[in-house]
Design a protein around this motif. Structure first.
Motif, mmCIF file in Angstrom:
data_model
loop_
_atom_site.group_PDB
_atom_site.id
_atom_site.type_symbol
_atom_site.label_atom_id
_atom_site.label_comp_id
_atom_site.label_asym_id
_atom_site.label_seq_id
_atom_site.Cartn_x
_atom_site.Cartn_y
_atom_site.Cartn_z
ATOM 1 N N ARG A 128 -78.822 -63.813 0.666
ATOM 2 C CA ARG A 128 -79.277 -64.302 -0.556
ATOM 3 C C ARG A 128 -78.608 -65.419 -1.237
ATOM 4 O O ARG A 128 -79.244 -66.403 -1.760
ATOM 5 C CB ARG A 128 -78.877 -63.245 -1.899
ATOM 6 N N ARG A 129 -77.338 -65.757 -0.744
ATOM 7 C CA ARG A 129 -76.705 -66.980 -0.810
ATOM 8 C C ARG A 129 -77.166 -68.295 -0.109
ATOM 9 O O ARG A 129 -77.566 -69.295 -0.884
ATOM 10 C CB ARG A 129 -74.959 -66.768 -0.579
ATOM 11 N N LYS A 130 -77.502 -67.980 1.088
ATOM 12 C CA LYS A 130 -78.170 -69.123 1.874
ATOM 13 C C LYS A 130 -79.680 -69.497 1.309
ATOM 14 O O LYS A 130 -79.966 -70.488 1.144
ATOM 15 C CB LYS A 130 -78.370 -68.513 3.519
ATOM 16 N N LEU A 131 -80.513 -68.416 0.858
ATOM 17 C CA LEU A 131 -81.688 -68.693 0.306
ATOM 18 C C LEU A 131 -81.618 -69.404 -0.928
ATOM 19 O O LEU A 131 -82.426 -70.372 -1.308
ATOM 20 C CB LEU A 131 -82.446 -67.215 0.020
ATOM 21 N N ASN A 132 -80.572 -69.100 -1.899
ATOM 22 C CA ASN A 132 -80.171 -69.622 -3.199
ATOM 23 C C ASN A 132 -79.865 -71.191 -2.975
ATOM 24 O O ASN A 132 -80.328 -72.308 -3.620
ATOM 25 C CB ASN A 132 -79.434 -68.974 -4.191
ATOM 26 N N GLU A 133 -79.198 -71.183 -1.876
ATOM 27 C CA GLU A 133 -78.781 -72.758 -1.643
ATOM 28 C C GLU A 133 -79.886 -73.561 -1.215
ATOM 29 O O GLU A 133 -80.007 -74.719 -1.381
ATOM 30 C CB GLU A 133 -77.446 -72.672 -0.558
ATOM 31 N N TYR A 134 -80.547 -73.039 -0.368
ATOM 32 C CA TYR A 134 -81.664 -73.548 0.239
ATOM 33 C C TYR A 134 -82.780 -73.985 -1.009
ATOM 34 O O TYR A 134 -83.143 -75.082 -1.006
ATOM 35 C CB TYR A 134 -82.737 -72.761 1.237
ATOM 36 N N LYS A 135 -82.959 -73.158 -1.894
ATOM 37 C CA LYS A 135 -83.907 -73.402 -3.064
ATOM 38 C C LYS A 135 -83.213 -74.483 -3.997
ATOM 39 O O LYS A 135 -83.828 -75.380 -4.469
ATOM 40 C CB LYS A 135 -84.392 -72.151 -3.988
#
Length: 279
Positions: A128-135
């Motif tokens: 989830r942290r990686k996805l949020n950083e991507y967004k």
């Protein structure tokens, strides 16, 4: 507690059974997927605002609009479909966005790994942290339950550690690389297309007729076409003497390729050819 009969359902909050209340309807959310009856949800959210899930010992908080009707009978299928929909809408690259087929296959493997991590709970927090950083790095709008308020409004908060991490990652990525977070590798560089000149259907041929100029005195000269200029029947049919004269002169002068004023200012000397000179 008396066991449930086959096909019977029970709300874990109020313990109401569907067999005793045939109109009992359940709702779920996309975070903990606990099935709670509509009566309990209405009771908990009667005062408005965010509240904890009514399921015993669940600490997840939601707005009321986070609860929805279950689509699939199996909650595992429901969860997987929602996870895939969320990740696919975020990591939505296509094969044409990559420099090679191998890079695209690596992207598909990365996306499937994220789906399995969230579905099985393996490294879910890091995923989830990686996805949020991507967004955050790519300027994508996040519509989450914890960020959405009543009627779908978004709570505006200050910069989070995720946003700071995404900004730091974007600082080390080239400006022409599509993914500012650096999560997806092998993408094609952003190429700014060359600005093309406006389309010219005449390919540079001038619209203005520079071969001649028709003055008011010239159009009244005796050209032998006065009968056409004064014929009312031709005028009714749309005939225009001036346009016809311009078209005639254009056809006469266009093939010469010379201008009278330029010819007057240039002295041309014809070569002298003797009888013995070869041609």
């Amino acid at each position: 507690m008396e066991p449930l009969a086959d096909g019977d359902e029970q709300c874990p909050a109020c313990l109401t059974r569907k067999s005793a209340s045939p109109n009992l309807r359940f709702k779920i959310n996309n975070k903990c997927y606990h099935r709670i009856c509509e009566s309990c949800i209405d009771r908990v959210y009667a005062s408005g605002g965010q509240h904890t899930c009514p399921y015993p010992h669940c600490k997840n908080t939601f707005w009321k609009n986070a609860w929805r009707t279950q689509t699939f009978e199996d909650l595992n299928v429901e969860k997987e479909v929602n996870i895939r929909r969320d990740i696919y809408s975020t990591l939505n690259k296509e094969e044409g966005d990559f420099i090679s087929k191998r890079a695209y296959d690596d992207f598909l493997e990365l996306r499937e790994m994220f789906v399995m991590n969230l579905l099985l709970g393996t490294e879910a927090q890091a995923t989830r942290r990686k996805l949020n950083e991507y967004k955050e790095a790519n300027g994508l709008v996040r519509l989450k339950d914890e960020a959405a308020g009543p009627k779908g409004k978004i709570k505006r908060t200050s910069a989070t550690p995720v946003a700071a991490t995404a900004a730091a990652a974007a600082a080390v990525v080239d400006d022409d690389y599509p993914d500012r977070s650096g999560l997806i590798e092998g993408l094609k560089r952003i190429v700014i297309p060359e600005v093309l000149p406006p389309y010219d259907p005449l390919q540079g041929v001038p619209l203005h007729k520079d071969y001649f100029t028709i003055t008011d005195d010239g159009i009244n000269m005796d050209t032998g076409y006065e009968q056409y200029r004064k014929d009312e029947m031709l005028a009714i049919e749309g005939y225009d003497f001036r346009e016809a004269l311009e078209e005639t002169l254009t056809r006469a002068f266009a093939g010469l390729g010379v201008f009278i004023q330029a010819e007057k200012s240039t002295t041309l000397t014809a070569p002298v050819v003797g009888l013995d000179d070869p041609f």
